[in-house]
Design an enzyme around this catalytic site. Structure first.
Site, short mmCIF file in Angstrom:
data_model
loop_
_atom_site.label_atom_id
_atom_site.label_comp_id
_atom_site.label_asym_id
_atom_site.label_seq_id
_atom_site.Cartn_x
_atom_site.Cartn_y
_atom_site.Cartn_z
N GLU A 133 0.94 -1.14 0.01
CA GLU A 133 0.09 0.12 -0.09
C GLU A 133 0.92 1.23 0.07
O GLU A 133 1.92 1.35 0.87
CB GLU A 133 -1.04 0.07 1.34
CG GLU A 133 -1.57 1.26 1.54
CD GLU A 133 -2.70 1.82 0.57
OE1 GLU A 133 -2.53 3.01 0.43
OE2 GLU A 133 -3.18 0.97 -0.29
N GLN A 134 0.53 2.10 -0.92
CA GLN A 134 1.48 3.40 -1.02
C GLN A 134 1.15 4.59 0.19
O GLN A 134 2.08 5.19 0.59
CB GLN A 134 1.15 3.97 -2.17
CG GLN A 134 -0.47 4.63 -2.31
CD GLN A 134 -0.60 5.58 -3.48
OE1 GLN A 134 0.43 5.91 -4.38
NE2 GLN A 134 -1.90 5.75 -3.94
N ARG B 124 -16.06 3.33 6.21
CA ARG B 124 -15.06 2.74 5.71
C ARG B 124 -13.92 2.41 6.67
O ARG B 124 -13.18 1.49 6.46
CB ARG B 124 -14.42 3.62 4.40
CG ARG B 124 -15.34 3.67 3.24
CD ARG B 124 -14.81 4.36 2.37
NE ARG B 124 -15.58 4.47 0.98
CZ ARG B 124 -15.41 3.68 0.11
NH1 ARG B 124 -14.68 2.79 -0.04
NH2 ARG B 124 -16.07 3.53 -1.03
N TYR C 280 -27.75 7.43 3.78
CA TYR C 280 -27.95 6.03 4.46
C TYR C 280 -27.43 6.35 5.84
O TYR C 280 -26.29 6.86 6.01
CB TYR C 280 -27.75 4.82 3.70
CG TYR C 280 -26.33 4.79 3.43
CD1 TYR C 280 -25.32 4.52 4.19
CD2 TYR C 280 -25.79 5.24 2.15
CE1 TYR C 280 -24.06 4.43 3.90
CE2 TYR C 280 -24.53 5.16 1.73
CZ TYR C 280 -23.55 4.62 2.34
OH TYR C 280 -22.31 4.77 2.12
N ASP D 28 -11.96 -1.46 -8.98
CA ASP D 28 -11.99 -0.02 -9.55
C ASP D 28 -10.80 -0.17 -10.66
O ASP D 28 -11.07 0.61 -11.62
CB ASP D 28 -11.67 1.01 -8.65
CG ASP D 28 -13.04 1.34 -7.89
OD1 ASP D 28 -14.20 0.96 -8.37
OD2 ASP D 28 -12.96 2.06 -6.93
#
Length: 400
Positions: free
Chosen positions: A33-34, A108, A214, A292
């Protein structure tokens, strides 16, 4: 066949899900991960049954999700100006029964921590920005900005909508502006006393724009306010500073509950909504794309994270099957693409078209849309294919 060295580029939802599922099944993937630390990008995420069934049944984080997330009570479409209900789809209990798993709203950061715990920190390497992959030798060499490198038999590009590995495969940058931009925010429940049906996921539709919101685990509302942009958007940056109060002015003629929600928080940034055209090939050499990076889509169906999770489960299954039956990694990755490409293309296209439907001006077309959204068979004809789908190597969208 020996166990492969798998390098996963990107510790987002898709990359962590893939790594956790592969490790659960006996492999040893490594995630690069960067970022210097794992932190949320964006505010919250809506997880529909087509992904929560796997988070619960495969990765074993169902109890944590139930504790941290909000189990949304139905989907409601409303007129953005007068608040009238256009359509109402499935209660919480009906959704569970039809789709076979919950529909959650979750922060998240909470989801990322659950996936990270399921994987284990020893498989995550931070501050590792991938700058190149040399795939010309007996193994792929992944090069990082800090001068380090690793060898891998498989490189999974889970590096998001701005994927460098996608650009390496294509040879060019292919992001396309959707014609819309958005503001987002998190609003505590006490600041939206006028909001009807606060436990539901809701779309408020108006000429030229819409808002989705939501609840997440503590009752906080996550909103995503989308407006049309007239004229081209600059290629860079994708996020620009917002003028003070511009998000409030955008809803000045909308329902009081929406003005209440949008006005409760400042919006420092405006997000351009980009997507990527569907690809014919998701792999090149030893590199395969996921989430993505393979099929970036606009968020109007709330399916970006969910399709990434589906990808991760199917790719893991195909790799494990390739290891078991000796058919090879190339065949496994081709099977993964064959199982996923049509579904993700369909979700991409319908998500992009949704804005045109949501943003119709008053008139016969909007009236016809409203009739469709309120029809008794709307779920069966328009949404069941997304939520009731069970991603599996069989490729069959059977009921859970």
């Amino acid at each position: 066949m020996t166990s492969p060295r798998i390098a996963i580029i990107g510790a987002g939802i898709g990359g962590l899900t893939l790594a956790a599922e592969l490790r659960r099944r006996g492999l040893d993937p490594q995630v690069y991960e960067q970022a210097a630390e794992l932190r949320e990008v964006g505010a919250a995420v809506a997880l529909s049954a087509n992904s929560t069934r796997f988070l619960r049944d495969r990765l074993g984080i169902g109890a944590d999700l139930a504790d941290k997330a909000a189990d949304v009570d139905g989907l409601i479409f409303r007129d953005a100006r007068d608040g009238r209900t256009i359509g109402r789809v499935l209660s919480r209990a009906e959704y569970h029964d039809r789709a076979g798993a919950p529909y959650y709203g979750v922060h998240r950061a909470d989801l990322q921590l659950m996936l990270r715990t399921a994987l284990g920190d020893d498989a995550i390497h931070l501050n590792k920005r991938c700058v190149d992959v040399d795939d010309s030798g007996q193994s792929a060499i992944v090069h990082f900005a800090d001068g380090d490198h690793v060898e891998a038999d498989l490189v999974i590009g889970a590096d998001g909508v701005r994927s460098g590995l996608r650009r390496k495969i294509l040879g060019y940058h292919d992001a396309q502006f959707s014609g819309c931009f958005a503001w987002r925010g998190l609003v505590p429940p006490e600041q939206v006393p006028s909001l009807p049906d606060p436990e539901a996921i809701q779309f408020w539709l108006g000429p030229g724009g819409h808002m989705l919101h939501y609840p997440i685990g503590n009752g906080t509302q996550n909103f995503f306010l989308v407006q049309r942009h007239h004229g081209p958007w600059p290629a860079k940056p994708w996020v620009i500073p917002a003028e003070e109060g511009e998000h409030v002015r955008a809803v000045e003629n909308w329902h009081p509950a929406i003005r209440e929600m949008v006005g409760a928080v400042p919006a420092a940034e405006r997000w351009a909504l980009f997507h990527r055209p569907p690809l014919q090939h998701w792999s090149s050499g030893r590199i395969t794309l996921l989430g993505d990076a393979a099929h970036a889509m606009v968020p109007h169906h709330g399916q970006g994270a969910n399709q990434s999770i589906e990808d991760a489960i199917v790719l893991a299954d195909c790799l494990i099957e390739g290891l078991a039956d000796g058919t090879g990694w190339d065949a496994a990755r081709q099977r993964y693409q064959d199982l996923r490409v049509d579904r993700t293309r369909r979700v991409q296209i319908t998500s992009l078209a949704a804005a045109d439907v949501f943003h119709l001006p008053d008139g016969p077309l909007a009236d016809a849309r409203n009739a469709r959204l309120g029809a008794p068979d709307f779920w069966e004809k328009s949404m069941a294919w997304i939520h009731e789908h069970v991603a599996a190597p069989s490729g069959t969208p059977v009921r859970a």
